[in-house]
Design a protein around this motif. Structure first.
Motif, short mmCIF file in Angstrom:
data_model
loop_
_atom_site.label_atom_id
_atom_site.label_comp_id
_atom_site.label_asym_id
_atom_site.label_seq_id
_atom_site.Cartn_x
_atom_site.Cartn_y
_atom_site.Cartn_z
N ILE A 130 38.59 -52.79 26.28
CA ILE A 130 39.44 -53.97 26.41
C ILE A 130 40.64 -53.66 27.29
O ILE A 130 41.30 -52.63 27.13
CB ILE A 130 39.88 -54.51 25.03
N ASP A 131 40.90 -54.53 28.25
CA ASP A 131 42.03 -54.38 29.18
C ASP A 131 43.26 -55.03 28.56
O ASP A 131 43.30 -56.25 28.39
CB ASP A 131 41.67 -55.03 30.51
N CYS A 132 44.25 -54.22 28.26
CA CYS A 132 45.49 -54.74 27.68
C CYS A 132 46.64 -54.72 28.69
O CYS A 132 47.81 -54.77 28.30
CB CYS A 132 45.87 -53.94 26.43
N THR A 133 46.30 -54.65 29.97
CA THR A 133 47.34 -54.72 31.00
C THR A 133 47.59 -56.17 31.42
O THR A 133 48.48 -56.43 32.23
CB THR A 133 46.96 -53.89 32.24
N ILE A 151 53.02 -49.35 26.92
CA ILE A 151 52.08 -49.81 25.88
C ILE A 151 52.49 -51.22 25.49
O ILE A 151 53.60 -51.43 24.96
CB ILE A 151 52.10 -48.88 24.66
N SER A 152 51.63 -52.18 25.76
CA SER A 152 51.94 -53.57 25.43
C SER A 152 51.88 -53.79 23.92
O SER A 152 51.31 -52.98 23.17
CB SER A 152 50.96 -54.51 26.13
N ALA A 153 52.45 -54.91 23.50
CA ALA A 153 52.42 -55.24 22.07
C ALA A 153 50.98 -55.39 21.58
O ALA A 153 50.63 -54.94 20.48
CB ALA A 153 53.20 -56.53 21.82
N ASN A 154 50.12 -56.02 22.40
CA ASN A 154 48.73 -56.19 22.01
C ASN A 154 48.02 -54.84 21.88
O ASN A 154 47.25 -54.62 20.95
CB ASN A 154 47.99 -57.06 23.03
N ALA A 155 48.28 -53.94 22.84
CA ALA A 155 47.66 -52.62 22.78
C ALA A 155 48.08 -51.89 21.51
O ALA A 155 47.25 -51.24 20.85
CB ALA A 155 48.04 -51.81 24.01
#
Length: 347
Positions: free
Chosen positions: A190-193, A86-90
């Motif tokens: 939204i693509d958070c990869t 899980i990215s910071a943005n996600a």
């Protein structure tokens, strides 16, 4: 197949223990498919872990199986089983918009979610709906549920249980009627990869709202270029179309009326999609006032009801006004362009 129909009061306490919800959850656990309301549109749910259940979704909808599905969850903790990271943005977006009309693309942890649900991709689309009935069904089932819109593929998405019944009665195990939905257009995807998040489908959360949380957000080129291959669930094929051909008119009310007059002189029945501000202007066989232009959220909430209504009026051709593309207007125009097969006429 007999389709069970349950009417549920969304204001009931401990809704997940409600008998109708338990019956729906029991069918989902048996790999049957059940429609239920979300805050956007009605979803057609099936166990996202089982190929058998996912295949039933595709069969009921008549949807191509190379189109990935959105996985619905009731708790963020469920992500650990099938999301690699899980990215910071996600995380920021989940904290701000979940539950709500936002679908986030994550890197997939293989082995838990059916490959049929992800169309074999190495990513997975996930959201947590903001509707008490949807959350109750998800909690009672205790499963990640794959759920596209509960309509026949290509048709306008359903915003009431009666819409679902029109399309899928006899094709699915059950329909949970929790009343009309609210937002009216599907979730934003939204693509958070990627380092900079990319909007793959505009929807209930606007680009402006997203950028307030994570800064710069890009937009998938496929949203404006038909030659680009779309990456989002629900965007690969023609969608939302009424039975009669729909044309978007880039021009004035007078220009739309000229087109109406030309068609009626040829003996055709003409429908118009407009707003309350303009509905008394037009002379046509059927007019649907789709909310208020001054409040685009009201247009979004009734856009699919509008598109479905023309099917019941024996209309031969439909003309629609254009809408601003700021805020939720971007999602409205995306859906109308898809419904029209990109047919836009000037003046």
């Amino acid at each position: 197949m007999k389709t069970n129909y349950w009417s549920v009061d969304k204001f009931v306490d401990n809704l997940e223990n409600y008998p109708q919800i338990q019956q729906a959850a029991h069918l989902l656990a048996k790999n049957e498919v059940v429609a239920f309301p979300t805050e956007t549109v009605y979803g057609l749910g099936g166990n996202a872990r089982e190929d058998q259940a996912v295949e039933k979704i595709f069969t009921a909808k008549g949807r191509p199986s190379d189109n990935p599905l959105i996985v619905h969850i009731a708790e963020q903790s469920q992500l650990a089983a099938f999301v690699e990271s899980i990215s910071a943005n996600a995380q920021l977006l989940m904290d701000r918009f979940w539950p709500g009309p936002l679908t986030i693309i994550f890197p997939l942890k293989k082995g838990f979610i059916s490959n049929r649900a992800t169309a074999g991709l190495d990513t997975v689309a996930v959201r947590m709906p903001d509707h008490p009935v949807a959350l109750a069904v998800l909690k009672a089932a205790g499963l990640p549920i794959a759920a596209p819109s509960a309509n026949r593929s290509g048709k306008p998405s359903p915003t009431t249980a009666s819409h679902v019944k029109e399309d899928l009665d006899g094709r699915i195990a059950g329909i949970v009627d929790g009343g009309p939905t609210g937002v009216g257009v599907e979730s934003t995807v939204i693509d958070c990869t990627t380092e900079i998040p990319i909007i793959l489908r505009p929807g209930g959360v606007t680009r402006e709202q997203l950028e307030q949380v994570v800064g710069e957000v890009q937009v998938d080129p496929a949203l404006s270029d038909e030659k680009e291959a779309p990456k989002s669930p629900g965007m690969k094929y023609r969608h939302y179309a009424p039975d009669a051909p729909l044309y978007l008119v880039e021009g004035t009310k007078e220009a739309i009326q000229r087109h109406i007059n030309e068609q009626r002189r040829e003996g055709r029945r003409v429908g118009v999609l407009t707003t309350k501000e303009n509905e008394t202007y037009y002379d046509a066989d059927y007019i649907f006032a789709c909310g208020e232009r001054a409040h685009l959220e009201s247009v979004a909430s009734s856009i699919y009801e509008a598109l479905r209504s023309f099917n019941k009026q024996d209309i031969d051709v439909i003309y629609s006004e254009m809408f601003p593309t700021e805020g939720v207007g971007n999602a409205i125009m995306n859906r109308l362009l898809k419904a029209a097969g990109q047919r836009v006429i000037s003046g």
